[in-house]
Motif scaffolding. Structure first.
Motif, PDB file in Angstrom:
ATOM      1  N   PRO A 134       2.328   8.845  -8.815  1.00 42.50           N
ATOM      2  CA  PRO A 134       3.028   8.125  -7.927  1.00 42.50           C
ATOM      3  C   PRO A 134       4.385   8.134  -9.079  1.00 42.50           C
ATOM      4  N   VAL A 135       5.266   8.736  -9.526  1.00 49.62           N
ATOM      5  CA  VAL A 135       6.160   8.585 -10.353  1.00 49.62           C
ATOM      6  C   VAL A 135       7.587   8.918  -9.500  1.00 49.62           C
ATOM      7  N   PRO A 136       7.696   9.815  -8.854  1.00 51.25           N
ATOM      8  CA  PRO A 136       8.591   9.896  -7.674  1.00 51.25           C
ATOM      9  C   PRO A 136       8.994   8.330  -6.952  1.00 51.25           C
ATOM     10  N   VAL A 137       8.014   8.296  -6.786  1.00 53.53           N
ATOM     11  CA  VAL A 137       8.093   6.925  -5.313  1.00 53.53           C
ATOM     12  C   VAL A 137       8.486   5.653  -6.930  1.00 53.53           C
ATOM     13  N   LEU A 138       8.471   5.754  -7.767  1.00 51.07           N
ATOM     14  CA  LEU A 138       8.176   4.210  -8.643  1.00 51.07           C
ATOM     15  C   LEU A 138      10.039   4.734  -8.665  1.00 51.07           C
ATOM     16  N   ARG A 139      10.528   5.989  -9.561  1.00 53.66           N
ATOM     17  CA  ARG A 139      12.099   6.381  -9.202  1.00 53.66           C
ATOM     18  C   ARG A 139      13.046   5.954  -8.550  1.00 53.66           C
ATOM     19  N   SER A 140      12.203   6.277  -7.039  1.00 48.30           N
ATOM     20  CA  SER A 140      13.405   6.155  -5.708  1.00 48.30           C
ATOM     21  C   SER A 140      13.729   4.922  -5.014  1.00 48.30           C
ATOM     22  N   THR A 141      15.409   5.353  -5.051  1.00 50.54           N
ATOM     23  CA  THR A 141      15.990   3.892  -4.355  1.00 50.54           C
ATOM     24  C   THR A 141      16.562   3.604  -2.861  1.00 50.54           C
ATOM     25  N   ASP A 142      16.162   4.798  -2.497  1.00 46.00           N
ATOM     26  CA  ASP A 142      16.330   5.141  -1.189  1.00 46.00           C
ATOM     27  C   ASP A 142      15.637   3.581  -0.288  1.00 46.00           C
ATOM     28  N   VAL A 143      15.744   3.347   0.512  1.00 46.81           N
ATOM     29  CA  VAL A 143      15.734   1.933   0.940  1.00 46.81           C
ATOM     30  C   VAL A 143      14.806   2.403   1.578  1.00 46.81           C
ATOM     31  N   GLY A 144      15.647   3.287   2.811  1.00 46.20           N
ATOM     32  CA  GLY A 144      15.087   3.557   4.164  1.00 46.20           C
ATOM     33  C   GLY A 144      14.077   4.267   3.855  1.00 46.20           C
ATOM     34  N   GLU A 145      13.604   4.801   3.344  1.00 49.35           N
ATOM     35  CA  GLU A 145      12.788   6.448   2.943  1.00 49.35           C
ATOM     36  C   GLU A 145      11.342   5.380   2.486  1.00 49.35           C
ATOM     37  N   LEU A 146      11.756   4.621   1.258  1.00 45.63           N
ATOM     38  CA  LEU A 146      10.813   3.783   0.992  1.00 45.63           C
ATOM     39  C   LEU A 146       9.617   2.883   2.120  1.00 45.63           C
ATOM     40  N   VAL A 147      10.820   1.886   2.969  1.00 42.46           N
ATOM     41  CA  VAL A 147      10.148   1.270   4.213  1.00 42.46           C
ATOM     42  C   VAL A 147       9.983   2.504   4.743  1.00 42.46           C
ATOM     43  N   ARG A 148      10.265   3.682   5.341  1.00 42.98           N
ATOM     44  CA  ARG A 148       9.759   4.338   6.346  1.00 42.98           C
ATOM     45  C   ARG A 148       8.273   4.354   5.151  1.00 42.98           C
ATOM     46  N   LEU A 149       7.874   5.187   4.030  1.00 45.01           N
ATOM     47  CA  LEU A 149       6.651   5.275   3.543  1.00 45.01           C
ATOM     48  C   LEU A 149       5.743   3.638   3.254  1.00 45.01           C
ATOM     49  N   ALA A 150       6.394   2.588   3.174  1.00 47.12           N
ATOM     50  CA  ALA A 150       5.617   1.741   3.525  1.00 47.12           C
ATOM     51  C   ALA A 150       4.737   1.846   5.184  1.00 47.12           C
ATOM     52  N   GLN A 151       5.466   1.661   5.743  1.00 52.22           N
ATOM     53  CA  GLN A 151       5.147   1.560   7.465  1.00 52.22           C
ATOM     54  C   GLN A 151       4.237   2.806   7.762  1.00 52.22           C
ATOM     55  N   ALA A 152       4.419   3.834   6.781  1.00 54.81           N
ATOM     56  CA  ALA A 152       3.042   5.009   7.324  1.00 54.81           C
ATOM     57  C   ALA A 152       2.102   4.679   6.381  1.00 54.81           C
ATOM     58  N   VAL A 153       2.169   3.800   5.632  1.00 54.79           N
ATOM     59  CA  VAL A 153       0.380   3.688   4.571  1.00 54.79           C
ATOM     60  C   VAL A 153      -0.310   3.848   5.553  1.00 54.79           C
ATOM     61  N   PRO A 154      -2.108   4.696   5.495  1.00 57.51           N
ATOM     62  CA  PRO A 154      -2.759   4.222   5.888  1.00 57.51           C
ATOM     63  C   PRO A 154      -4.195   3.562   6.102  1.00 57.51           C
ATOM     64  N   ASP A 155      -4.121   3.309   6.553  1.00 62.16           N
ATOM     65  CA  ASP A 155      -5.145   1.609   6.778  1.00 62.16           C
ATOM     66  C   ASP A 155      -6.009   1.520   4.993  1.00 62.16           C
ATOM     67  N   GLY A 156      -6.759   2.462   4.745  1.00 64.34           N
ATOM     68  CA  GLY A 156      -7.671   2.955   3.822  1.00 64.34           C
ATOM     69  C   GLY A 156      -7.057   3.009   2.906  1.00 64.34           C
ATOM     70  N   THR A 157      -5.782   3.732   2.617  1.00 61.20           N
ATOM     71  CA  THR A 157      -5.177   3.722   1.484  1.00 61.20           C
ATOM     72  C   THR A 157      -4.185   2.121   1.056  1.00 61.20           C
ATOM     73  N   ALA A 158      -4.097   1.713   2.342  1.00 60.81           N
ATOM     74  CA  ALA A 158      -3.318   0.553   1.582  1.00 60.81           C
ATOM     75  C   ALA A 158      -4.794  -0.678   1.191  1.00 60.81           C
ATOM     76  N   ALA A 159      -5.690  -0.584   1.545  1.00 64.83           N
ATOM     77  CA  ALA A 159      -7.041  -1.471   1.020  1.00 64.83           C
ATOM     78  C   ALA A 159      -7.325  -1.056  -0.070  1.00 64.83           C
TER      79      ALA A 159
END
Length: 261
Positions: free
Chosen positions: A198-223
């Motif tokens: 989890p550390v790389p995403v905790l360190r990220s300040t790339d807004v566009g990449e974080l939004v893209r990651l959030a939009q791509a989270v599978p339903d099962g992972t989100a739950a």
């Protein structure tokens, strides 16, 4: 927006308006909480966090039903008689050790990464502090990541508190340190439940990449991630909504956020 993205942010934010840096007076904090209840934003848990030491003050101002998260800042848990009529859902305990509870509430014990591993009874969760009023109060991404990995590997639910004022990690000049973002935190938990660091995403300040990651989270992972991350306390109940709206991660209008001020 897909189901996974909606699940990530549903009932995410507890009302910590009594706590710094906002530190609203009790009457004002309750007025805001009542307005939030009427607004009904799904991002908010609509749970009010209150120190045990301020229960008499809460009762003196309270004139509507409330769901409560009790912060145990007293030597002992208040007796059930002192909690009559209050729907206490959570008890958050400092000091790294669970306490005996004589009420039907979930317990979360506050620890730091340095205190791990810890021995908690079955059904008891953990709590992690992500910031504070000084730079020293902010755990490193490495330490916060170690905490998340520990909880994910043992299926221990946890709550977060302090420092998570905005969605994305950013530098705070007055404090001279980076603030963790609540979007980073949510995505870090997603990484951990999938067995990733989890550390790389905790360190990220790339807004566009974080939004893209959030939009791509599978339903099962989100739950799974949100079963692990129960919620986090925020002294502002409007800023998280405003940030998610601005990033296009929830559906609504700016008026929805303004109703929660």
């Amino acid at each position: 927006m897909d189901l996974g993205a909606m699940t990530l942010f549903h009932s995410l934010v507890d009302d910590a308006g009594l706590f710094p840096p906002t530190a609203l007076p009790m009457a004002e904090a309750l007025r805001r909480h009542r307005a939030d209840l009427a607004g009904g934003s799904p991002v908010l848990t609509h749970r009010f966090l209150c120190p045990a030491s301020r229960l008499p003050e809460l009762r003196a101002h309270l004139d509507f039903p409330i769901r409560l998260g009790l912060i145990l800042d007293t030597p002992d848990v208040p007796p059930p008689a002192d909690l009559t009529g209050l729907a206490v859902e959570l008890v958050e305990v400092p000091g790294g050790r669970a306490v005996a509870l004589d009420l039907p509430a979930r317990q979360f014990v506050e620890v730091t990464a340095a205190q791990l591993p810890v021995d908690v009874p079955p059904g008891v969760g953990l709590k992690v502090r992500c910031g504070g009023l000084t730079a020293a109060a902010f755990p490193s991404a490495q330490d916060l990541g170690a905490f998340i990995t520990y909880c994910a590997g043992r299926d221990i639910p946890f709550k977060a508190t302090a420092g998570l004022h905005n969605a994305v990690r950013h530098f705070h000049p007055a404090l001279g340190t980076d603030r963790h973002g609540f979007l980073n935190l949510v995505l870090a938990v997603c990484a951990a439940v999938e067995g990733r660091d989890p550390v790389p995403v905790l360190r990220s300040t790339d807004v566009g990449e974080l939004v893209r990651l959030a939009q791509a989270v599978p339903d099962g992972t989100a739950a799974r991630a949100r079963r692990l991350l129960v919620s986090y306390g925020s002294c502002s109940t409007s800023t998280p909504i405003e940030d998610l709206l601005a990033l296009g991660l929830i559906i609504g209008t700016t008026a929805d956020a303004e109703e929660n001020v």
